[in-house]
Design a protein around this motif. Structure first.
Motif, PDB file in Angstrom:
ATOM      1  N   ALA A   1      36.441  60.369  53.696  1.00 52.30           N
ATOM      2  CA  ALA A   1      37.594  60.767  52.665  1.00 52.30           C
ATOM      3  C   ALA A   1      38.211  59.307  52.281  1.00 52.30           C
ATOM      4  O   ALA A   1      38.598  59.100  51.009  1.00 52.30           O
ATOM      5  CB  ALA A   1      38.422  61.855  53.068  1.00 52.30           C
ATOM      6  N   ALA A   2      38.700  58.746  53.603  1.00 54.50           N
ATOM      7  CA  ALA A   2      39.472  57.327  53.106  1.00 54.50           C
ATOM      8  C   ALA A   2      38.726  56.419  52.397  1.00 54.50           C
ATOM      9  O   ALA A   2      39.324  55.492  51.548  1.00 54.50           O
ATOM     10  CB  ALA A   2      39.865  56.863  54.459  1.00 54.50           C
TER      11      ALA A   2
ATOM     12  N   GLY B   1      37.443  53.608  47.264  1.00 51.23           N
ATOM     13  CA  GLY B   1      36.374  53.063  46.463  1.00 51.23           C
ATOM     14  C   GLY B   1      35.433  52.179  47.023  1.00 51.23           C
ATOM     15  O   GLY B   1      34.862  51.341  46.569  1.00 51.23           O
ATOM     16  N   LEU B   2      35.152  52.596  48.359  1.00 49.11           N
ATOM     17  CA  LEU B   2      34.408  51.588  49.079  1.00 49.11           C
ATOM     18  C   LEU B   2      33.116  52.426  49.794  1.00 49.11           C
ATOM     19  O   LEU B   2      33.260  53.687  49.777  1.00 49.11           O
ATOM     20  CB  LEU B   2      35.040  50.798  50.388  1.00 49.11           C
ATOM     21  N   GLU B   3      32.156  51.721  50.209  1.00 46.05           N
ATOM     22  CA  GLU B   3      30.978  52.131  50.641  1.00 46.05           C
ATOM     23  C   GLU B   3      30.929  52.074  52.359  1.00 46.05           C
ATOM     24  O   GLU B   3      31.587  50.968  52.515  1.00 46.05           O
ATOM     25  CB  GLU B   3      29.542  51.572  50.079  1.00 46.05           C
TER      26      GLU B   3
ATOM     27  N   VAL C   1      32.586  48.141  55.188  1.00 40.09           N
ATOM     28  CA  VAL C   1      33.588  48.192  56.512  1.00 40.09           C
ATOM     29  C   VAL C   1      33.252  47.102  57.216  1.00 40.09           C
ATOM     30  O   VAL C   1      32.067  46.821  57.743  1.00 40.09           O
ATOM     31  CB  VAL C   1      33.544  49.632  57.056  1.00 40.09           C
ATOM     32  N   ASP C   2      33.819  46.206  57.572  1.00 40.92           N
ATOM     33  CA  ASP C   2      33.623  44.898  58.503  1.00 40.92           C
ATOM     34  C   ASP C   2      33.964  45.483  59.829  1.00 40.92           C
ATOM     35  O   ASP C   2      33.446  44.849  60.850  1.00 40.92           O
ATOM     36  CB  ASP C   2      34.570  43.686  58.340  1.00 40.92           C
TER      37      ASP C   2
ATOM     38  N   GLN D   1      27.847  58.766  62.535  1.00 38.44           N
ATOM     39  CA  GLN D   1      28.325  60.082  61.548  1.00 38.44           C
ATOM     40  C   GLN D   1      28.879  59.555  60.375  1.00 38.44           C
ATOM     41  O   GLN D   1      28.571  60.197  59.131  1.00 38.44           O
ATOM     42  CB  GLN D   1      29.215  60.811  62.443  1.00 38.44           C
ATOM     43  N   ALA D   2      29.703  58.359  60.291  1.00 41.14           N
ATOM     44  CA  ALA D   2      30.258  58.133  58.882  1.00 41.14           C
ATOM     45  C   ALA D   2      29.374  57.040  58.301  1.00 41.14           C
ATOM     46  O   ALA D   2      29.842  56.639  56.954  1.00 41.14           O
ATOM     47  CB  ALA D   2      31.712  57.335  59.605  1.00 41.14           C
ATOM     48  N   GLY D   3      28.165  56.906  58.643  1.00 37.19           N
ATOM     49  CA  GLY D   3      27.587  55.902  58.039  1.00 37.19           C
ATOM     50  C   GLY D   3      27.893  54.213  58.154  1.00 37.19           C
ATOM     51  O   GLY D   3      27.217  53.497  57.426  1.00 37.19           O
TER      52      GLY D   3
END
Length: 490
Positions: free
Chosen positions: A211-212, A217-219, A223-224, A242-244
């Motif tokens: 959700a965050a 607006g990120l995939e 995430v780094d 689980q969060a990809g």
């Protein structure tokens, strides 16, 4: 732009080896061997949630000063006072202006992230110092005894040249009593681990992260670093999957070197991640406790220009291995020790006297004579220089951040201390001023004339009969310059 202006951390010097704990309990519960690797950070006898919060805040404010702080938030589940503003002690030790706002945030493992989110959403023009610190007690031979750790973190929030900007702030509140501690209890009670993992961590954290990221607006692939403040091995990797988010993007939980610092752990991990980050990176911070807080942050170019500080990396590098499990039990009041006659004197604190001297005692403010330049502590109406003797000429002089060196020392085995010998001596401050001080976090064989020292806010004495803790400053080993960090890449 409102965001994170600075960050800091504190980890106590002592690192109790988990193998020492396991050896002591192998006769009782062999399954504890599953947690025997690594070490947990352990407070010295003169440290608590307040003293650690002061150190983390000093680290955060390194090179920035204290005059720009408008509000102070102190988050902890192990504060020494249940009916006194603990944050006021921290504020006085930092010499913050008395016109600031201050609040304690307790009873939640999400206290630090909730405070940080509130600060990021806060009023324009106000700078908020968010501190978090925990020294949690645990039952002997429990998994928590091995998994916990003592530490603190701090973040300064406001407008200006931010080092990290918020992209999304998401909270979920779920009344799930995975653990609790009653008002009259000293330790937490936990429910079944698998239930916590499946119905708590797995069912709540990945959804909040997703959700965050949608809000930002990120995939997931953008995430780094993913910081998940959970102590269980592999928990963060499972949540990332689980969060990809790729498992290699999971940041070190510091479980092997610190343990889980409770309410303070999210800010400790954030400080550690920012200390190693590059500008333009996306960091996701998740905290669990009766729900979930998730912050999505992006670092900026200002990160590289941040004034040097020890940071989480520097404090981790200063650790000393401790394998005396009995010392841990005594320091945490889990074992009653015969303290001897010299420990029996009444430790009543005259509260009115402490109030009148709060700037000198907690703020460690001395004076410098405007007539002759002589520095002294405590500040007085008359200059101590016999060749001067000027009256009314004392100007406030802070000693807490002034470098010092040992002039003389002794290791006293007759005076009472929970960690003998009692080490103390005369300290000479750079620029003038000298004081007889207790030493802390320094071994007897390390003491030497000329040894560089720094000041550290510590517990001076505890009045157990009345439940009052008295604080003052002690001298400890100065931070070696090679451990000082800017953004962690220097």
């Amino acid at each position: 732009m409102r965001g994170i202006l600075s960050f800091g951390a504190y980890v106590p010097r002592l690192r109790l080896q988990r193998a020492a704990i396991v050896r002591s309990h192998a006769w009782y519960d062999a399954s504890l061997a599953a947690h025997r690797d690594g070490a947990r950070a352990m407070c010295n006898f003169d440290e608590d949630a307040v003293t650690m919060a002061v150190e983390a805040a000093r680290d955060c404010l390194a090179g920035l000063g204290t005059r720009s702080v408008d509000d102070l938030m102190l988050a902890s589940t192990s504060l020494p006072y249940a009916s006194r503003l603990n944050a006021s002690i921290v504020a006085q030790a930092l010499n913050l202006d008395e016109d600031i706002g201050a609040v304690d945030i307790a009873a939640s493992q999400r206290g630090a992230t909730s405070a940080l989110m509130q600060a990021l959403r806060g009023g324009a023009g106000r700078r908020t110092l968010v501190t978090a610190s925990d020294r949690r007690k645990s039952k002997a031979a429990s998994a928590q005894e091995l998994l916990y750790g003592d530490a603190a973190g701090a973040v300064l929030v406001g407008e200006g040249e931010v080092v990290a900007e918020p992209l999304a702030l998401v909270s979920r509140t779920v009344d799930m009593a995975d653990h609790y501690r009653g008002a009259g209890s000293a330790t937490d009670t936990y429910w079944e681990e698998r239930w916590i993992r499946e119905q708590g961590h797995a069912a709540q954290i990945p959804q909040a992260i997703s959700a965050a990221l949608r809000q930002a607006g990120l995939e997931p692939g953008q995430v780094d670093k993913l910081c998940v403040a959970l102590p269980q091995k592999g928990a963060a990797q499972r949540i990332a999957r689980q969060a990809g988010i790729a498992a290699e993007r999971v940041h070190d939980t510091l479980g092997a070197t610190v343990g889980n610092a409770g309410c303070a752990h999210p800010l400790l991990m954030l400080a550690h991640a920012l200390g190693a980050a590059e500008p333009g990176q996306v960091l996701v911070l998740a905290a669990f406790g009766q729900g979930v807080d998730v912050l999505v942050l992006r670092t900026t170019a200002a990160l590289a220009a941040l004034p040097p500080r020890l940071g989480a990396q520097g404090w981790l590098a200063r650790g000393k291995a401790e394998d005396n499990y009995m010392k841990f039990l005594v320091f945490n009041d889990l074992l009653t020790l015969e303290r001897g006659m010299r420990a029996e004197q009444d430790k009543l604190t005259p509260l009115s006297v402490e109030y009148r001297n709060r700037k000198a005692v907690h703020g460690f403010l001395g004076g410098r004579c405007a007539a002759c330049g002589t520095a002294q502590w405590p500040r007085s109406e008359v200059c101590v220089n016999p060749a001067c003797g000027a009256t009314g000429a004392q100007q406030e002089l802070p000693f807490a951040d002034t470098p010092a060196r040992i002039m003389s020392y002794t290791a006293d085995r007759l005076a009472y201390t929970p960690n003998p010998p009692a080490c103390y001596g005369m300290v000479q401050f750079e620029g003038g001023g000298r004081l007889m001080m207790d030493f802390t976090d320094v071994d007897e064989d390390e003491l030497a004339v000329g040894l560089p020292m720094r000041m550290s806010f510590r517990i001076k004495a505890c009045d157990a009969a009345r439940g009052y803790t008295r604080y003052f400053w002690k001298a400890t080993l100065a931070a070696p310059m090679e451990n000082m960090h800017g953004n962690g890449n220097s």
